[in-house]
Design a protein around this motif. Structure first.
Motif, mmCIF file in Angstrom:
data_model
loop_
_atom_site.group_PDB
_atom_site.id
_atom_site.type_symbol
_atom_site.label_atom_id
_atom_site.label_comp_id
_atom_site.label_asym_id
_atom_site.label_seq_id
_atom_site.Cartn_x
_atom_site.Cartn_y
_atom_site.Cartn_z
ATOM 1 N N HIS A 471 5.029 -15.585 35.506
ATOM 2 C CA HIS A 471 6.191 -14.770 35.165
ATOM 3 C C HIS A 471 5.549 -14.578 33.689
ATOM 4 O O HIS A 471 5.958 -12.958 33.299
ATOM 5 N N ALA A 472 5.152 -15.226 32.848
ATOM 6 C CA ALA A 472 4.913 -14.865 31.506
ATOM 7 C C ALA A 472 3.910 -13.902 31.350
ATOM 8 O O ALA A 472 3.954 -13.040 30.650
ATOM 9 N N ASP A 473 2.850 -14.038 32.247
ATOM 10 C CA ASP A 473 1.685 -13.011 32.147
ATOM 11 C C ASP A 473 2.143 -11.604 32.683
ATOM 12 O O ASP A 473 1.879 -10.586 31.916
ATOM 13 N N ARG A 474 3.020 -11.694 33.488
ATOM 14 C CA ARG A 474 3.679 -10.033 34.186
ATOM 15 C C ARG A 474 4.567 -9.612 32.976
ATOM 16 O O ARG A 474 4.374 -8.542 32.631
ATOM 17 N N LEU A 475 4.997 -10.478 31.985
ATOM 18 C CA LEU A 475 5.926 -9.956 31.150
ATOM 19 C C LEU A 475 5.013 -9.425 29.863
ATOM 20 O O LEU A 475 5.156 -8.651 29.241
ATOM 21 N N ALA A 476 4.144 -10.100 29.719
ATOM 22 C CA ALA A 476 2.822 -9.870 28.748
ATOM 23 C C ALA A 476 2.478 -8.666 29.090
ATOM 24 O O ALA A 476 1.972 -7.692 27.959
ATOM 25 N N GLU A 477 2.111 -8.320 30.111
ATOM 26 C CA GLU A 477 1.510 -6.915 30.621
ATOM 27 C C GLU A 477 2.394 -5.832 30.574
ATOM 28 O O GLU A 477 2.107 -4.785 31.105
ATOM 29 N N GLY A 478 3.671 -6.352 30.281
ATOM 30 C CA GLY A 478 4.806 -5.120 30.475
ATOM 31 C C GLY A 478 5.032 -4.714 31.761
ATOM 32 O O GLY A 478 5.656 -3.661 32.219
ATOM 33 N N ARG A 479 4.799 -5.655 32.687
ATOM 34 C CA ARG A 479 5.628 -5.533 34.105
ATOM 35 C C ARG A 479 6.349 -6.775 34.560
ATOM 36 O O ARG A 479 5.899 -7.504 35.478
ATOM 37 N N PRO A 480 7.509 -6.919 33.806
ATOM 38 C CA PRO A 480 8.257 -8.029 34.089
ATOM 39 C C PRO A 480 8.993 -8.004 35.385
ATOM 40 O O PRO A 480 9.030 -7.148 36.026
ATOM 41 N N LEU A 481 8.976 -9.292 35.875
ATOM 42 C CA LEU A 481 9.534 -9.815 37.246
ATOM 43 C C LEU A 481 10.909 -10.394 36.965
ATOM 44 O O LEU A 481 10.879 -11.397 36.237
ATOM 45 N N ALA A 482 11.809 -10.036 37.951
ATOM 46 C CA ALA A 482 12.856 -11.117 37.851
ATOM 47 C C ALA A 482 12.642 -12.555 38.517
ATOM 48 O O ALA A 482 11.712 -12.470 39.117
#
Ligand code: XUL
Length: 525
Positions: A471-482
């Motif tokens: 979750h945090a990696d996707r957020l840091a990549e600018g591709r957040p997931l619910a």
């Protein structure tokens, strides 16, 4: 293919769970691996992961052992030829809650300059301002609890501020006791960490933050602002504000793997996501990311928890409100007499787990009114500082009766002391070692009058940590997931493994629970 790693530093063992995810939608648990401290690192002299103590109220463990175990686990993982670790994008962790690690000023420089050619343990022994760490099983801070509550205006005021009244194992009372009993060592402490933030610091090569999930187990964090409360810090110990590592969101990045890990083990500079406590991680690892479901974890401690929409502290003072690592709140009640109590009964009658299960099947639900209060060790819920098992209409020699009595006691205590959460429980996700035992889970279903679902993995804390890294990696990549999308495909309950309550047995337990509650009240005086 991206790999995310979750590490769980628990009371008795360390576990690693790796997951893999690709953009085409593939999701799988790559592997799970675990070892126990007593067996893998006998030189630390622990039993069930804790140091021997003549006083049952004092329970400590060596922080060097947890650090050593982290290094050992990473070493074992990279030796695993089947995994291409170049795909490792991020890792995070879960740790037993409340335990505190006290380090001196040398850690500031040392964390980032560890020599890759030398084992970790040879380089960090002089960083600890306190050689042993009090852990969640410690209940020696009763006077500190009273002093902290008095200083902030009472138990209720502290619960409203921090989510819990003062609890003996919580980090604030533990810090207060240390500062009082050993002021010099407290003065030489530059940073107080939790087990979680300490291990994250070793990986990131710098002091890592505490996440709000684990920070809620300290009686120090303002639950609403998710920052340290100056009032609570003042009530705890002098100069504490300068010693606590900051609180940061559960999805923040503490750094990337430091050169020790990349050079020694050839790992990529993956993101290190701040760690959290085992229960907040289990919330994610059981997929309880929305309201209305609860999980019961049967591990060293037995816990029951679920998402709460707003921070409503428990009126009777038994439970906790924690910040959830998903951003919401979680309600939780914790029992100390969990797996070790089950094992004491099993061992007392010379049984293995199959025989234990057979004894459960041979006995009638309700045990004909025979009960025991399972306080082998001092208990957290309800607070019992002087341990002792109390049997009612039950002979010590009655092996089968005692087996049923311990399981029924634990399940009834879980049901009674989670009422404060105000949730009508219809479905329970079961996790932790003992959740593999379907006879135990049938008692759970009958006592709660609810469906009980087994999950694919009992290691929900390590899985939750891996999912938090994802979750945090996707957020840091600018591709957040619910969150629902983060857990999808990983936490599906085994549908064929659902246990349903029997109406007649549920009725028996409804009555027996009143008797049990009365016996509990009478024992508490
Ligand atoms: C939680 C608690 C235990 C430990 C065990 O409040 O004390 O569940 O986290 O790992």
């Amino acid at each position: 293919m991206a790999i995310y790693l979750g590490l769980d530093s628990s009371t008795q063992s360390v576990t690693a769970t790796a997951i893999e995810v690709d953009d085409a939608g593939k999701r799988a648990i790559l592997f799970e691996r675990s070892f126990r401290y007593d067996e893998a690192l006998p030189e630390y002299g622990t039993r069930y992961g804790v140091l021997p103590s003549s006083d049952p109220k004092i329970v400590h463990a060596p922080p060097l052992m947890w650090s050593h175990a982290l290094d050992r686990m990473i070493d074992e993982l990279v030796r695993d030829a089947d995994v291409d670790w170049s795909g490792l994008r991020a890792l995070s962790g879960s740790a037993q809650q409340h335990g505190s690690v006290y380090v001196n000023v040398l850690a500031r420089g040392r964390l980032g300059s560890l020599e890759p050619g030398l084992p970790l343990v040879e380089q960090i022994g002089d960083l600890f301002a306190r050689r042993t760490s009090p852990i969640w099983m410690d209940s020696s801070t009763n006077t500190d609890c009273a002093a902290i509550e008095a200083a902030v205006g009472g138990a209720r005021a502290l619960a409203t501020l921090t989510g819990s009244r003062a609890f003996e194992r919580f980090t604030g009372p533990q810090i207060r006791k240390f500062a009082r009993e050993d002021p010099d060592a407290y003065a030489s402490t530059d940073r107080v960490h939790l087990v979680s933030s300490w291990l994250a610091s070793l990986l990131a090569g710098r002091h890592a933050a505490i996440d709000p999930g684990d920070g809620s187990g300290m009686n120090l964090m303002d639950l609403t602002s998710r920052r340290w409360s100056s009032e609570a810090m003042r009530a705890t110990a002098p100069g504490l504000d300068a010693k606590l590592t900051p609180v940061e969101d559960s999805w923040s990045i503490a750094g990337t793997l430091s050169p020790y890990w990349t050079r020694r083990y050839g790992l990529p500079p993956a993101r290190v996501v701040v760690w959290s406590g085992d229960n907040p991680c289990s919330l994610v690892g059981t997929g309880l990311v929305s309201e209305g479901l609860v999980a019961v974890s049967l591990g060293t401690s037995d816990t029951i928890f679920g998402i709460m929409p707003s921070p409503q502290p428990s009126a009777d003072g038994t439970g906790h409100v924690f910040a959830s690592p998903t951003g919401a709140y979680m309600g939780m009640t914790v029992f100390k007499n969990g797996s070790l109590a089950r094992e004491r009964i099993r061992d007392a009658y010379g049984m293995n787990w199959a025989e234990f299960s057979a004894a459960l099947s041979r006995t009638a639900p309700g045990n004909n009114g025979r009960t025991l209060l399972p306080w082998f060790d001092p208990e957290i819920t309800p607070l019992v500082l002087a341990p002792g098992v109390r049997r009612h209409q039950l002979e010590t020699a009655d092996a089968d009766g005692n087996v049923r009595a311990i399981i029924e006691a634990q399940m009834m205590a879980l049901a009674l002391h989670s009422k404060w959460m105000g949730v009508r429980i219809r479905k329970i996700y079961a996790t932790g070692g003992a959740a593999a035992n379907r006879d135990i889970l049938q008692v759970m279903a009958d006592v709660f009058d609810a469906d009980v679902l087994q999950l694919e993995t009992g290691n929900s804390a390590a899985l939750g940590a891996a999912l938090r890294a994802f979750h945090a990696d996707r957020l840091a990549e600018g591709r957040p997931l619910a969150w629902d999308d983060v857990v999808a495909g990983f936490v599906t309950p085994k549908v064929d493994a659902k246990l349903k309550p029997h109406a007649a047995h549920a009725a028996t337990y409804k009555k027996l629970m009143e008797t049990y509650a009365a016996r509990e009240r009478a024992a508490l005086g």
